[in-house]
Design a protein around this motif. Structure first.
Motif, PDB file in Angstrom:
ATOM      1  N   THR A  72       0.810  -1.223   0.000  1.00  0.00           N
ATOM      2  CA  THR A  72       0.000   0.000   0.000  1.00  0.00           C
ATOM      3  C   THR A  72       0.844   1.274   0.000  1.00  0.00           C
ATOM      4  O   THR A  72       0.593   2.176  -0.805  1.00  0.00           O
ATOM      5  CB  THR A  72      -0.964  -0.014   1.204  1.00  0.00           C
ATOM      6  N   PRO A  73       1.854   1.414   0.877  1.00  0.00           N
ATOM      7  CA  PRO A  73       2.630   2.659   0.868  1.00  0.00           C
ATOM      8  C   PRO A  73       3.306   2.936  -0.469  1.00  0.00           C
ATOM      9  O   PRO A  73       3.359   4.089  -0.920  1.00  0.00           O
ATOM     10  CB  PRO A  73       3.672   2.435   1.984  1.00  0.00           C
ATOM     11  N   SER A  84      -4.448  -4.258   0.515  1.00  0.00           N
ATOM     12  CA  SER A  84      -5.624  -4.865   1.144  1.00  0.00           C
ATOM     13  C   SER A  84      -6.901  -4.069   0.928  1.00  0.00           C
ATOM     14  O   SER A  84      -7.975  -4.635   0.743  1.00  0.00           O
ATOM     15  CB  SER A  84      -5.381  -5.041   2.647  1.00  0.00           C
ATOM     16  N   ASP A  85      -6.786  -2.735   0.932  1.00  0.00           N
ATOM     17  CA  ASP A  85      -7.971  -1.890   0.805  1.00  0.00           C
ATOM     18  C   ASP A  85      -7.659  -0.710  -0.111  1.00  0.00           C
ATOM     19  O   ASP A  85      -7.449   0.414   0.350  1.00  0.00           O
ATOM     20  CB  ASP A  85      -8.413  -1.389   2.186  1.00  0.00           C
ATOM     21  N   PRO A  86      -7.617  -0.939  -1.431  1.00  0.00           N
ATOM     22  CA  PRO A  86      -7.222   0.129  -2.360  1.00  0.00           C
ATOM     23  C   PRO A  86      -8.183   1.311  -2.384  1.00  0.00           C
ATOM     24  O   PRO A  86      -7.772   2.434  -2.661  1.00  0.00           O
ATOM     25  CB  PRO A  86      -7.176  -0.579  -3.721  1.00  0.00           C
ATOM     26  N   VAL A  87      -9.454   1.070  -2.088  1.00  0.00           N
ATOM     27  CA  VAL A  87     -10.424   2.167  -2.055  1.00  0.00           C
ATOM     28  C   VAL A  87     -10.212   2.995  -0.785  1.00  0.00           C
ATOM     29  O   VAL A  87     -10.125   4.222  -0.825  1.00  0.00           O
ATOM     30  CB  VAL A  87     -11.869   1.642  -2.133  1.00  0.00           C
ATOM     31  N   GLY A  88     -10.111   2.313   0.354  1.00  0.00           N
ATOM     32  CA  GLY A  88      -9.888   3.006   1.617  1.00  0.00           C
ATOM     33  C   GLY A  88      -8.573   3.774   1.638  1.00  0.00           C
ATOM     34  O   GLY A  88      -8.469   4.832   2.253  1.00  0.00           O
ATOM     35  N   ALA A  89      -7.562   3.241   0.933  1.00  0.00           N
ATOM     36  CA  ALA A  89      -6.260   3.915   0.860  1.00  0.00           C
ATOM     37  C   ALA A  89      -6.238   5.009  -0.200  1.00  0.00           C
ATOM     38  O   ALA A  89      -5.200   5.646  -0.416  1.00  0.00           O
ATOM     39  CB  ALA A  89      -5.167   2.887   0.571  1.00  0.00           C
ATOM     40  N   ALA A 112     -12.860   3.205  -7.004  1.00  0.00           N
ATOM     41  CA  ALA A 112     -13.679   2.031  -6.706  1.00  0.00           C
ATOM     42  C   ALA A 112     -13.000   0.836  -7.352  1.00  0.00           C
ATOM     43  O   ALA A 112     -12.133   0.997  -8.227  1.00  0.00           O
ATOM     44  CB  ALA A 112     -15.103   2.196  -7.248  1.00  0.00           C
ATOM     45  N   ILE A 113     -13.368  -0.360  -6.920  1.00  0.00           N
ATOM     46  CA  ILE A 113     -12.752  -1.572  -7.465  1.00  0.00           C
ATOM     47  C   ILE A 113     -12.905  -1.629  -8.979  1.00  0.00           C
ATOM     48  O   ILE A 113     -11.993  -2.076  -9.693  1.00  0.00           O
ATOM     49  CB  ILE A 113     -13.366  -2.839  -6.816  1.00  0.00           C
ATOM     50  N   ASP A 114     -14.039  -1.147  -9.491  1.00  0.00           N
ATOM     51  CA  ASP A 114     -14.275  -1.174 -10.940  1.00  0.00           C
ATOM     52  C   ASP A 114     -14.098   0.199 -11.587  1.00  0.00           C
ATOM     53  O   ASP A 114     -14.499   0.405 -12.730  1.00  0.00           O
ATOM     54  CB  ASP A 114     -15.673  -1.721 -11.244  1.00  0.00           C
ATOM     55  N   VAL A 116      -4.646   0.184   9.612  1.00  0.00           N
ATOM     56  CA  VAL A 116      -5.689   1.002  10.240  1.00  0.00           C
ATOM     57  C   VAL A 116      -7.066   0.521   9.788  1.00  0.00           C
ATOM     58  O   VAL A 116      -7.999   0.406  10.593  1.00  0.00           O
ATOM     59  CB  VAL A 116      -5.495   2.488   9.879  1.00  0.00           C
ATOM     60  N   SER A 117      -7.184   0.218   8.513  1.00  0.00           N
ATOM     61  CA  SER A 117      -8.449  -0.285   7.968  1.00  0.00           C
ATOM     62  C   SER A 117      -8.836  -1.607   8.620  1.00  0.00           C
ATOM     63  O   SER A 117     -10.001  -1.830   8.981  1.00  0.00           O
ATOM     64  CB  SER A 117      -8.316  -0.471   6.448  1.00  0.00           C
TER      65      SER A 117
END
Length: 333
Positions: free
Chosen positions: A105-106, A126-131, A136-138, A182-183
């Motif tokens: 992620t970083p 792990s959480d590309p949207v939250g990061a 969005a995924i799409d 964090v997520s």
């Protein structure tokens, strides 16, 4: 004499027509033989990331990408120092990378600065949207896509409670500077409340702090959960030793962390994730626009991984609901 005259006339025609049919100009040769540059950047070395990196390299080779022959592969390890990453990305831009693979992620967050000009393919986010790496995924319209490994927090906690139904307190160790950690904590807090568990947290900023954090927290909880936190994963054997000493199982976010001494997880095979990351690189280099490639999320076909040696050290007997599961996999001796 007639023969010499014919040769002279032929030479004059070639000069007048700019040597049509002769070898292409230097510019044309560069355009037709220039090798694509594939940049691959990782944050640090540990088992999870090494499995992903090796799988990417192996699949690129299978797809026909031969470093130095028909492509240039530039691999850089940031050595766990976040301060190195902006410079690495600037170098990728200077070296005219055709695509950049960002592992973790970083690294993916830093690579976004390249996205207006260079396609970015992330791995193990792990959480590309939250990061805030993709909308969005799409929705990969920002020229960024990749492979995501969402940690199945609820399923891992359910596994822990199936082994120890009497558990009341869970420990969570993480680096607060990692968005994925964090997520995962937010998900843990929500599910722990639902299950009547209380949480004891400990934050670390470097892996050398894990020994103390492991010793302290394992004396207070029934089990420990750590997500795919790179700072923790880098020193996973240290945490395992501290927890095993106190007979506290450590549930982790990845199969590779089980390989490094963690007790158990519910997760994916990271080799598959690396392979799919390379497949996406191939699509991009062959002309598929990034905006047409949604994020590939690995959240199905999950297995239960248990470290046999750690299990023996902890003296844990697994319930049949675990051992009879068709996706149950034992790791180690």
């Amino acid at each position: 004499m007639k023969t010499l005259l014919k040769v002279a006339l032929a030479l004059m025609v070639m000069l007048a027509t700019g040597c049509k049919g002769a070898a292409p100009t230097t510019t044309e040769t560069t355009q037709t033989t220039e090798k694509p540059v594939i940049g691959i950047v990782t944050l640090v070395e540990h088992t999870s990331l090494n499995i992903i990196k090796d799988s990417i390299f192996a699949q690129l080779d299978t797809l026909g990408y031969k470093d130095g022959e028909n492509c240039v592969i530039k691999f850089v390890n940031a050595q766990g120092d976040m301060a190195n990453i902006p410079t690495i990305m600037q170098n990728m831009k200077s070296e005219k990378a055709n695509v950049v693979v960002a592992i973790t992620t970083p690294v993916a967050q830093a690579a976004m600065a390249l996205a207006p000009d260079i396609p970015v393919i992330f791995a193990a986010v792990s959480d590309p949207v939250g990061a805030k790496i993709v909308n969005a995924i799409d929705d990969t319209s920002n020229n960024v896509t990749g492979t995501s490994d969402p940690v199945k927090v609820n399923q891992i906690i359910d596994l822990a409670l199936s082994v120890n139904p009497e558990a009341k307190k869970v420990g969570y160790i993480y680096n607060a500077g990692e968005a994925n950690s964090v997520s995962a904590l937010e998900k843990l807090e929500a599910y722990a409340k639902e299950k009547g568990l209380t949480i004891e947290t400990a934050t670390i900023s470097v892996s050398s702090e894990l020994q103390t954090a492991g010793d302290v927290i394992s004396s207070k909880v029934d089990f420990i959960f750590v997500t795919n936190d790179n700072t923790v994963a880098e020193a996973m054997p240290i945490l395992s030793a501290a927890a095993n000493k106190n007979k506290v199982p450590v549930y982790v976010g990845a199969d590779s962390m089980v390989m490094d001494g963690g007790f158990a997880t519910v997760g994916i095979d990271y080799t598959d994730l690396g392979k799919e990351t390379a497949n996406i690189v191939d699509k991009v280099l062959k002309g598929t626009p990034v905006k047409e490639i949604p994020v590939e999320t690995f959240d199905k076909e999950l297995s239960i991984y248990v470290n046999k040696k750690t299990q023996a050290e902890l003296g844990i007997t697994l319930p049949e609901s675990v051992t009879k599961d068709p996706k149950f996999i034992e790791i180690g001796e």
